[in-house]
Design a protein around this motif. Structure first.
Motif, PDB file in Angstrom:
ATOM      1  N   TYR A  74     -60.448 -18.889-148.532  1.00  0.00           N
ATOM      2  CA  TYR A  74     -59.019 -18.989-148.852  1.00  0.00           C
ATOM      3  C   TYR A  74     -58.226 -17.813-148.288  1.00  0.00           C
ATOM      4  CZ  TYR A  74     -59.967 -22.777-152.144  1.00  0.00           C
ATOM      5  OH  TYR A  74     -60.330 -23.973-152.715  1.00  0.00           O
ATOM      6  N   TRP A 143     -53.629 -23.904-149.356  1.00  0.00           N
ATOM      7  CA  TRP A 143     -52.557 -22.960-149.702  1.00  0.00           C
ATOM      8  C   TRP A 143     -51.719 -23.593-150.817  1.00  0.00           C
ATOM      9  CZ3 TRP A 143     -52.018 -18.366-146.782  1.00  0.00           C
ATOM     10  CH2 TRP A 143     -50.950 -17.547-147.164  1.00  0.00           C
ATOM     11  N   PRO A 144     -51.442 -22.881-151.891  1.00  0.00           N
ATOM     12  CA  PRO A 144     -50.637 -23.453-152.976  1.00  0.00           C
ATOM     13  C   PRO A 144     -49.167 -23.545-152.576  1.00  0.00           C
ATOM     14  CG  PRO A 144     -51.113 -21.154-153.448  1.00  0.00           C
ATOM     15  CD  PRO A 144     -51.880 -21.499-152.201  1.00  0.00           C
ATOM     16  N   ALA A 159     -47.383 -23.687-147.518  1.00  0.00           N
ATOM     17  CA  ALA A 159     -48.486 -24.637-147.678  1.00  0.00           C
ATOM     18  C   ALA A 159     -48.499 -25.647-146.537  1.00  0.00           C
ATOM     19  CB  ALA A 159     -48.367 -25.356-149.023  1.00  0.00           C
ATOM     20  N   ASN A 193     -52.451 -32.451-157.123  1.00  0.00           N
ATOM     21  CA  ASN A 193     -52.221 -31.303-157.997  1.00  0.00           C
ATOM     22  C   ASN A 193     -52.934 -31.513-159.339  1.00  0.00           C
ATOM     23  OD1 ASN A 193     -50.330 -29.664-156.427  1.00  0.00           O
ATOM     24  ND2 ASN A 193     -48.946 -31.405-156.655  1.00  0.00           N
ATOM     25  N   SER A 202     -49.841 -21.255-159.592  1.00  0.00           N
ATOM     26  CA  SER A 202     -50.436 -21.664-158.318  1.00  0.00           C
ATOM     27  C   SER A 202     -51.715 -22.476-158.514  1.00  0.00           C
ATOM     28  CB  SER A 202     -50.731 -20.432-157.453  1.00  0.00           C
ATOM     29  OG  SER A 202     -51.641 -19.567-158.101  1.00  0.00           O
ATOM     30  N   TRP A 206     -52.112 -26.836-155.711  1.00  0.00           N
ATOM     31  CA  TRP A 206     -52.746 -26.846-154.398  1.00  0.00           C
ATOM     32  C   TRP A 206     -52.698 -28.227-153.746  1.00  0.00           C
ATOM     33  CZ3 TRP A 206     -55.153 -22.619-151.961  1.00  0.00           C
ATOM     34  CH2 TRP A 206     -55.204 -21.445-152.721  1.00  0.00           C
TER      35      TRP A 206
END
Length: 322
Positions: A74, A143-144, A159, A193, A202, A206
């Motif tokens: 990440y 990426w959130p 994101a 999500n 967050s 995602w």
């Protein structure tokens, strides 16, 4: 739990062998990048010595069964916990100016994305056990798109930029600097999500889709646009890992003297996002090339461009081709 991990994997593998499925189904287990305490520079990366015995057994199992090392990587966390050491463009696959190039001081390898550096750190950590030949699959990355007050980089724009640039990056079938011929197969975290998940904002954000099935942002799975029946259709796009200064010059020329129609890459237009030189220059280069190729126009732009039969269109951003 660690002491029973590899024995459990062995039992699963033996069951697959007994069913003659061991060539179709591989056994592995995802590992967080956190098992490598210092992933940069990649060439000096090693696994946390506390887990040496388990990691060694795991690697031996993967090697012996021709399986894969599964990595959860990440760049979002690498960037947000890096205390400003790395620029956000590096985490989002955006081109870096020459003065900010990220270089491993030991190998002098250039890293154009944090993602590649994370994968390479894992290859070097495996190599520290004198084990090689185990390909890495990135089982989670993303990426959130929303965060709390203390998470300013969790945005829809970031994101969308990260995931679209990620897809473009891995579609070239190349690997990180230490393993350039091994493609990085990658899975995006996540489809929906998790609105009930505990923790920071967050952690719930995602997903590419809301829980009701509507899209959070536009994602281009460009592999679905690959040309399979008409390889004569060509496009002009930016090469990988080109200096942003040269891209800016090429973009300015294409939209100016070159006569390309660059309306679609203006803010609010369908090809503006992702807002990168790579994306904008590809659109402008292609528009110029399609209009001028019959009159001798080329797809070169000072060595920053190349032709491809892979349609670079995404979402409502359409690249013309012929």
């Amino acid at each position: 739990a660690a002491v029973v991990l590899v024995p459990a994997m062995n039992y699963l593998h033996k069951a697959l062998v007994a069913s003659n499925l061991n060539f179709q189904v591989k056994v592995s287990t995802p590992q967080s990048l956190d098992v490598i305490p210092r992933p940069f520079p990649p060439s000096t990366a090693t696994f946390n010595s506390t887990w040496n015995s388990t990691i060694y057994q795991l690697l031996q199992f993967l090697k012996n069964t021709n399986s894969y090392y599964m990595l959860n990587a990440y760049p979002y966390y690498g960037y947000t916990t890096g205390n400003g050491i790395f620029p956000i463009d590096y985490a989002l696959f955006r081109p870096l100016p020459s003065v900010k190039q990220i270089v491993d001081p030991n190998t002098l390898s250039h890293y154009n994305s944090m993602f590649d550096a994370m994968v390479d750190a894992t290859y070097y950590a495996i190599d520290a056990f004198n084990i090689s030949g185990i390909p890495i699959i990135v089982t989670e990355t993303g990426w959130p798109w929303l965060g709390g007050a203390n998470e300013p980089d969790a945005t829809v724009e970031n994101a969308e930029t990260f995931n679209n640039n990620l897809i473009r990056h891995v579609l070239n079938d190349s690997g990180p600097p230490s393993q350039p011929t091994i493609p990085i197969n990658t899975y995006i975290y996540e489809l929906f999500n998790e609105d009930k998940r505990p923790g920071p904002v967050s952690e719930k954000s995602w997903g590419i889709f809301f829980t009701n099935g509507t899209a959070v942002y536009t994602l281009s799975l460009s592999s679905s646009n690959r040309i399979t029946g008409n390889s004569s259709v060509t496009y002009c796009v930016v090469k990988q890992n080109v200096d942003s200064g040269k891209l800016q010059e090429g973009l300015n020329w294409a939209c100016g003297q070159g006569g390309a129609n660059c309306t679609a890459i203006q803010q609010g237009q369908p090809c503006y996002i992702p807002d990168t030189y790579q994306n904008h220059a590809s659109y402008a280069y292609n528009d110029y090339y399609q209009k001028m190729r019959s009159a001798g126009g080329t797809c070169d732009f000072d060595g920053t461009a190349t032709t491809t039969t892979v349609d670079p269109s995404y979402g409502s951003c359409i690249f013309t081709g012929r």
